[in-house]
Scaffold this active site. Structure first.
Site, short mmCIF file in Angstrom:
data_model
loop_
_atom_site.label_atom_id
_atom_site.label_comp_id
_atom_site.label_asym_id
_atom_site.label_seq_id
_atom_site.Cartn_x
_atom_site.Cartn_y
_atom_site.Cartn_z
N CYS A 186 3.05 27.09 -11.39
CA CYS A 186 4.46 27.49 -11.23
C CYS A 186 4.70 28.31 -9.97
O CYS A 186 5.59 28.02 -9.17
CB CYS A 186 4.95 28.22 -12.48
SG CYS A 186 4.22 29.85 -12.76
N HIS A 208 6.15 33.26 -15.65
CA HIS A 208 6.56 31.92 -15.25
C HIS A 208 7.72 32.03 -14.27
O HIS A 208 8.56 32.93 -14.38
CB HIS A 208 6.98 31.08 -16.45
CG HIS A 208 7.19 29.63 -16.12
ND1 HIS A 208 6.15 28.76 -15.87
CD2 HIS A 208 8.33 28.90 -15.96
CE1 HIS A 208 6.64 27.56 -15.59
NE2 HIS A 208 7.96 27.62 -15.62
N HIS A 246 10.62 23.33 -11.76
CA HIS A 246 9.44 24.16 -11.99
C HIS A 246 8.25 23.29 -12.37
O HIS A 246 8.38 22.09 -12.66
CB HIS A 246 9.73 25.20 -13.08
CG HIS A 246 9.83 24.62 -14.47
ND1 HIS A 246 9.46 25.30 -15.60
CD2 HIS A 246 10.29 23.41 -14.92
CE1 HIS A 246 9.68 24.57 -16.68
NE2 HIS A 246 10.18 23.42 -16.29
#
Length: 352
Positions: A267, A315, A327
């Site tokens: 990520c 994240h 993402h």
């Protein structure tokens, strides 16, 4: 004669009824033992239980991945510093050897002339550093080789300090490498546990989980379209627009933990690569990227902003407009678009 008679066998107390009871008890014990494993077996978890546990494992694996990324960044920095120190030590050592060689030439000349000057004393010393460290030495060295002796002493000090610094950097590097190994083990254990849990689901249950996974991990990558779907990249040529365009080009590439592209990403690796393509350098981890730009509220989001999730800021995605982000969700998935409200909100920042 009576002493040689065979002793009489005494029947079991209670007679036949007692014997029958004992037999049944033994049989019952054997049966209980045979089925003990069955009675103690864990029941098959429900799909909801599997989803909850797998989500938790993936979240923890991603947190460990970001710690791994941070430790790797520090290990790389320590390795670069160590290489620089070793190269500088080599240069200073060459300079020291040159200075000592020049001093040795002078010492040889003094010896041939019968003058045992300070240069000869230094050249013959078993420990030049100890000899030079005498506080009164330079004061006594009033002959013409005092400057050469001073140069050797300075070079020795420089080399000694560089070697101490290199030793410290080497210890730091080894510590970071041990830390990396620990984070890697934690990541792999959690991913293996998640994989084993998912394997207990039927194909239909697995598909349902993938479709409902946080961040839309199982959904197909969306194409640009009208409001409510993935918006097209901005075309204003700004840095943010270039970062968003890069993220769009990465859609469909696999998630690989610790990866920064170009063929795969995790990520924070994706957001770092996207902004790097726009000429902006971001740090490596989610918990450092959130502080790399100006914080923005959720109602002020603009394409290109970094959006962060979970209480540990573990994240990150790249906001692209219309409540959507691009993402890299988790292992087993690919880079894709997803609603920003599909995971617990933590904050946002604007790098440019």
């Amino acid at each position: 004669m009576a002493s040689h008679r065979k002793p009489r066998q005494r029947p079991l107390a209670g007679g036949p009824a007692r014997a029958t009871a004992a037999t049944l008890a033994l049989a019952g014990a054997a049966t209980a033992t045979a089925f003990e494993g069955v009675s103690q077996a864990d029941p098959r978890p429900t799909p909801a239980q599997v989803k909850s546990e797998v989500d938790r494992l993936y979240e923890e694996a991603e947190a460990a991945t970001e710690r791994y990324n941070g430790a790797k960044e520090q290990a790389d920095e320590a390795e670069r510093a160590l290489t620089g120190l070793r190269e500088e030590t080599a240069r200073k050592t060459d300079q020291l050897n040159t200075a000592r060689s020049a001093l040795g030439t002078l010492a040889a000349s003094q010896y041939r002339s019968g003058s045992l000057g300070t240069a000869v004393q230094l050249a013959l010393a078993s420990d030049p550093q100890q000899y030079l460290s005498q506080a009164s030495f330079i004061a006594r060295a009033g002959d013409r080789n005092a400057a050469g002796i001073t140069t050797v002493r300075r070079r020795l000090d420089e080399v000694g300090k560089l070697r101490e610094q290199a030793a410290g950097r080497l210890a730091d590097l080894r510590s970071r490498q041990d830390e990396l190994a620990g984070h890697k083990t934690a990541i792999e254990e959690k991913l293996t546990a998640a994989k084993n849990l998912l394997a207990r689901l039927t194909a239909e249950e697995r598909a349902a989980y993938e479709a409902q996974a946080p961040g839309g991990a199982g959904a197909a990558p969306a194409a640009p379209g009208p409001t409510g779907s993935t918006p097209a990249p901005p075309s204003d040529g700004s840095r943010a627009a270039r970062a968003v365009a890069f993220a769009h080009s990465a859609i469909g590439k696999p998630y690989v933990w610790g990866s920064t592209g170009p063929g795969s990403f995790d990520c924070s690796g994706l957001t770092q690569a996207a902004w790097r393509s726009a000429g902006v350098s971001l740090p490596r981890t989610t918990y450092t990227q959130i502080n790399a730009g100006r914080r923005v509220s959720r109602d002020q989001l603009a394409p290109g902003d970094l959006v962060f999730f979970y209480s540990g800021v573990t994240h990150v995605g790249l906001y692209i407009g219309n409540g959507q982000m691009i993402h890299a969700p988790r292992p087993g998935s690919t880079v894709r678009s997803a609603p920003i409200d599909s995971m617990p909100w933590a904050g946002a920042s604007r790098p440019a």
